[in-house]
Scaffold this motif. Structure first.
Motif, PDB file in Angstrom:
ATOM      1  N   MET A   1       0.846  -1.192   0.000  1.00 44.81           N
ATOM      2  CA  MET A   1       0.000   0.000   0.000  1.00 44.81           C
ATOM      3  C   MET A   1       0.886   1.249   0.000  1.00 44.81           C
ATOM      4  SD  MET A   1      -3.420   0.473   2.193  1.00 44.81           S
ATOM      5  CE  MET A   1      -2.752   0.510   3.831  1.00 44.81           C
TER       6      MET A   1
ATOM      7  N   GLU B   1       2.306   5.141   0.365  1.00 48.19           N
ATOM      8  CA  GLU B   1       2.341   6.009   1.563  1.00 48.19           C
ATOM      9  C   GLU B   1       1.182   6.992   1.643  1.00 48.19           C
ATOM     10  OE1 GLU B   1       6.915   6.846   2.492  1.00 48.19           O
ATOM     11  OE2 GLU B   1       5.362   7.485   3.890  1.00 48.19           O
TER      12      GLU B   1
ATOM     13  N   ILE C   1      -1.686   6.826   0.326  1.00 48.33           N
ATOM     14  CA  ILE C   1      -2.965   6.138   0.558  1.00 48.33           C
ATOM     15  C   ILE C   1      -3.095   5.804   2.045  1.00 48.33           C
ATOM     16  CG2 ILE C   1      -4.312   4.059   0.051  1.00 48.33           C
ATOM     17  CD1 ILE C   1      -2.868   4.061  -2.698  1.00 48.33           C
ATOM     18  N   THR C   2      -1.976   5.266   2.599  1.00 53.51           N
ATOM     19  CA  THR C   2      -1.978   4.929   4.034  1.00 53.51           C
ATOM     20  C   THR C   2      -2.281   6.169   4.866  1.00 53.51           C
ATOM     21  OG1 THR C   2      -0.150   3.468   3.478  1.00 53.51           O
ATOM     22  CG2 THR C   2      -0.652   3.707   5.796  1.00 53.51           C
ATOM     23  N   LYS C   3      -1.612   7.251   4.493  1.00 60.53           N
ATOM     24  CA  LYS C   3      -1.799   8.507   5.234  1.00 60.53           C
ATOM     25  C   LYS C   3      -3.270   8.925   5.201  1.00 60.53           C
ATOM     26  CE  LYS C   3       0.432  12.958   5.658  1.00 60.53           C
ATOM     27  NZ  LYS C   3       1.576  13.744   5.228  1.00 60.53           N
TER      28      LYS C   3
ATOM     29  N   LEU D   1      -5.888   7.066   4.628  1.00 59.63           N
ATOM     30  CA  LEU D   1      -6.739   6.136   5.396  1.00 59.63           C
ATOM     31  C   LEU D   1      -6.606   6.356   6.894  1.00 59.63           C
ATOM     32  CD1 LEU D   1      -6.343   2.730   3.533  1.00 59.63           C
ATOM     33  CD2 LEU D   1      -8.324   4.231   3.570  1.00 59.63           C
ATOM     34  N   ILE D   2      -5.367   6.506   7.345  1.00 56.52           N
ATOM     35  CA  ILE D   2      -5.153   6.644   8.795  1.00 56.52           C
ATOM     36  C   ILE D   2      -5.738   7.962   9.310  1.00 56.52           C
ATOM     37  CG2 ILE D   2      -3.350   6.886  10.573  1.00 56.52           C
ATOM     38  CD1 ILE D   2      -1.935   4.600   9.146  1.00 56.52           C
ATOM     39  N   ARG D   3      -5.692   8.974   8.463  1.00 61.02           N
ATOM     40  CA  ARG D   3      -6.315  10.251   8.862  1.00 61.02           C
ATOM     41  C   ARG D   3      -7.819  10.066   9.100  1.00 61.02           C
ATOM     42  NH1 ARG D   3      -2.848  15.132   6.947  1.00 61.02           N
ATOM     43  NH2 ARG D   3      -1.206  14.622   8.418  1.00 61.02           N
ATOM     44  N   LYS D   4      -8.390   9.110   8.334  1.00 60.21           N
ATOM     45  CA  LYS D   4      -9.825   8.833   8.506  1.00 60.21           C
ATOM     46  C   LYS D   4     -10.104   8.105   9.812  1.00 60.21           C
ATOM     47  CE  LYS D   4     -11.194   8.404   3.662  1.00 60.21           C
ATOM     48  NZ  LYS D   4     -11.496   7.431   2.614  1.00 60.21           N
ATOM     49  N   SER D   5      -9.021   7.503  10.377  1.00 57.16           N
ATOM     50  CA  SER D   5      -9.236   6.639  11.537  1.00 57.16           C
ATOM     51  C   SER D   5      -9.141   7.387  12.864  1.00 57.16           C
ATOM     52  CB  SER D   5      -8.206   5.513  11.531  1.00 57.16           C
ATOM     53  OG  SER D   5      -6.969   6.022  11.965  1.00 57.16           O
ATOM     54  N   GLY D   6      -9.018   8.709  12.785  1.00 57.94           N
ATOM     55  CA  GLY D   6      -8.916   9.503  14.026  1.00 57.94           C
ATOM     56  C   GLY D   6     -10.094   9.218  14.959  1.00 57.94           C
TER      57      GLY D   6
ATOM     58  N   SER E   1      -6.330   8.085  20.183  1.00 54.12           N
ATOM     59  CA  SER E   1      -5.937   7.238  19.053  1.00 54.12           C
ATOM     60  C   SER E   1      -4.646   6.492  19.380  1.00 54.12           C
ATOM     61  CB  SER E   1      -5.719   8.090  17.800  1.00 54.12           C
ATOM     62  OG  SER E   1      -6.920   8.684  17.419  1.00 54.12           O
TER      63      SER E   1
ATOM     64  N   VAL F   1     -10.377   1.655  11.235  1.00 53.58           N
ATOM     65  CA  VAL F   1     -10.129   1.502  12.676  1.00 53.58           C
ATOM     66  C   VAL F   1      -9.990   0.022  13.030  1.00 53.58           C
ATOM     67  CG1 VAL F   1     -11.154   1.784  14.977  1.00 53.58           C
ATOM     68  CG2 VAL F   1     -11.217   3.674  13.367  1.00 53.58           C
TER      69      VAL F   1
ATOM     70  N   TYR G   1       1.648   9.058  10.531  1.00 58.66           N
ATOM     71  CA  TYR G   1       0.679   9.568   9.550  1.00 58.66           C
ATOM     72  C   TYR G   1      -0.413  10.445  10.158  1.00 58.66           C
ATOM     73  CZ  TYR G   1       2.841   6.278   6.354  1.00 58.66           C
ATOM     74  OH  TYR G   1       3.745   5.611   5.583  1.00 58.66           O
ATOM     75  N   LEU G   2      -0.869  10.108  11.360  1.00 60.48           N
ATOM     76  CA  LEU G   2      -1.946  10.897  11.967  1.00 60.48           C
ATOM     77  C   LEU G   2      -1.390  12.159  12.628  1.00 60.48           C
ATOM     78  CD1 LEU G   2      -5.054  10.817  12.654  1.00 60.48           C
ATOM     79  CD2 LEU G   2      -4.409   9.841  14.835  1.00 60.48           C
TER      80      LEU G   2
ATOM     81  N   GLU H   1      -3.012  -3.435   4.811  1.00 58.77           N
ATOM     82  CA  GLU H   1      -3.572  -3.743   3.489  1.00 58.77           C
ATOM     83  C   GLU H   1      -4.152  -5.161   3.481  1.00 58.77           C
ATOM     84  OE1 GLU H   1      -0.762  -3.425   0.317  1.00 58.77           O
ATOM     85  OE2 GLU H   1      -2.294  -3.642  -1.231  1.00 58.77           O
TER      86      GLU H   1
END
Lengths: 115, 191
Positions: free
Chosen positions: A1, A3, A5-7, A9-14, B36, B126, B144-145, B176
């Motif tokens: 995956m 970088e 894309i990962t960034k 996605l992870i931003r969505k996981s806050g 988080s 999540v 990343y966050l 992934e």
């Protein structure tokens, strides 16, 4: 995956805390503030008892020694006699040392309570 | 322009004087990211919130010992991470992480990702992060966050730079794999 894309996605996981998280936290801190003085009061009372205890025991010993109680004991026919003056000095010194220690503790506890 | 670090420094100075309003400001600013991070280690939101409560109480009492040598966020995150790992160690009954290949999809019929709402997409991500090892999930979130550079991640976690790079690589790969397992080919619609 990749970088980025990962960034993304992870931003969505806050995650978010529960609504009353901060209120609960501040309530806990406030309740701690009210518990500490109560504990301080309890320990101050205990220190008072300790001071009176030391003074009482010391005064008793002092009187006994002053009015003729002199420890004598025999070990294998050797008689040990302890003189009155050094005994009085040692008792007084120990008494003052104990009282000083407790007063110091009380002083530092008062400073801690103020801070 | 006032930097974030300066704003935090001013807030902390107020907290040192016992200003609880300033403390509330600081908590509101950092609580979500801290959650988080705690969740990355503990994999349990309720437990993570409990840990965070303890962390913020610690911060309130220890504000005087903060010397402004590093950013407040780094100091806070270090406490969050250490406390979370301690909690993880203490909790002897915590569930052992399953192997990455043994995950079951959420449903037998896979949902087309384009039909997923933003909120559901978040749920899958999540869930995927929850399936990762604590170190991997933590490093991914910090990098990343929180947008932390590698050196800062190193400072906050105490991991070596090579471990961080390996965890980042494995984390991405495993995430992934988990998402593929959950969503099948629909994963391509995620990006």
């Amino acid at each position: 995956m990749e970088e980025d894309i990962t960034k993304n996605l992870i931003r969505k996981s806050g995650m978010t805390t529960s609504e009353d998280f901060t209120d609960k936290l501040l309530l806990k801190i406030e309740s701690e503030k009210t518990v500490h003085p109560l504990l301080g009061y309890r320990y101050t009372r205990m220190r008072h008892y300790a001071i009176f205890g030391i003074i009482g025991v010391g005064a008793g010993l002092f009187t006994l020694i002053y009015f003729g109680f002199l420890p004598e004991f025999n070990v294998f026919d050797f008689q040990f006699k302890i003189n009155r003056i050094p005994l009085l000095i040692i008792t007084t010194w120990l008494l003052l040392l104990g009282a000083n220690h407790i007063l110091k503790m009380q002083h530092s506890a008062n400073l801690h309570g103020k801070s | 322009m006032t930097s974030n670090k300066e704003i935090d420094a001013a807030i902390i100075e107020r907290i040192k004087k016992g200003d609880t309003h300033a403390f509330r400001q600081l908590v509101d600013k950092y609580k979500d990211v801290s959650l988080s991070l705690a969740c990355a280690v503990l994999k349990d939101k309720a437990k993570a919130e409990d840990v965070l409560q303890d962390v913020f109480i610690k911060v309130f009492h220890k504000a005087n010992s903060f010397k402004h040598q590093s950013a407040f966020s780094s100091w806070l995150y270090r406490i969050v991470i250490n406390t979370s790992y301690n909690e993880l160690k203490r909790d002897k009954n915590h569930l052992k992480l399953e192997g990455i290949h043994s995950y079951e999809p959420l449903t037998n019929e896979r949902t087309p990702i384009q039909n997923l709402k933003e909120e559901d997409q978040k749920k899958y991500v999540v869930l995927a992060l929850e399936k990762l090892k604590p170190d991997e999930a933590l490093v991914l979130r910090l990098f990343y966050l929180c947008d932390m550079p590698l050196k800062e991640v190193q400072k906050v976690t105490g991991f070596t730079s090579s471990k961080i790079k390996v965890d980042l690589h494995r984390g991405r790969k495993n995430m992934e794999a988990v998402l593929k397992n959950l969503l099948g080919n629909q994963i391509n619609d995620l990006w």
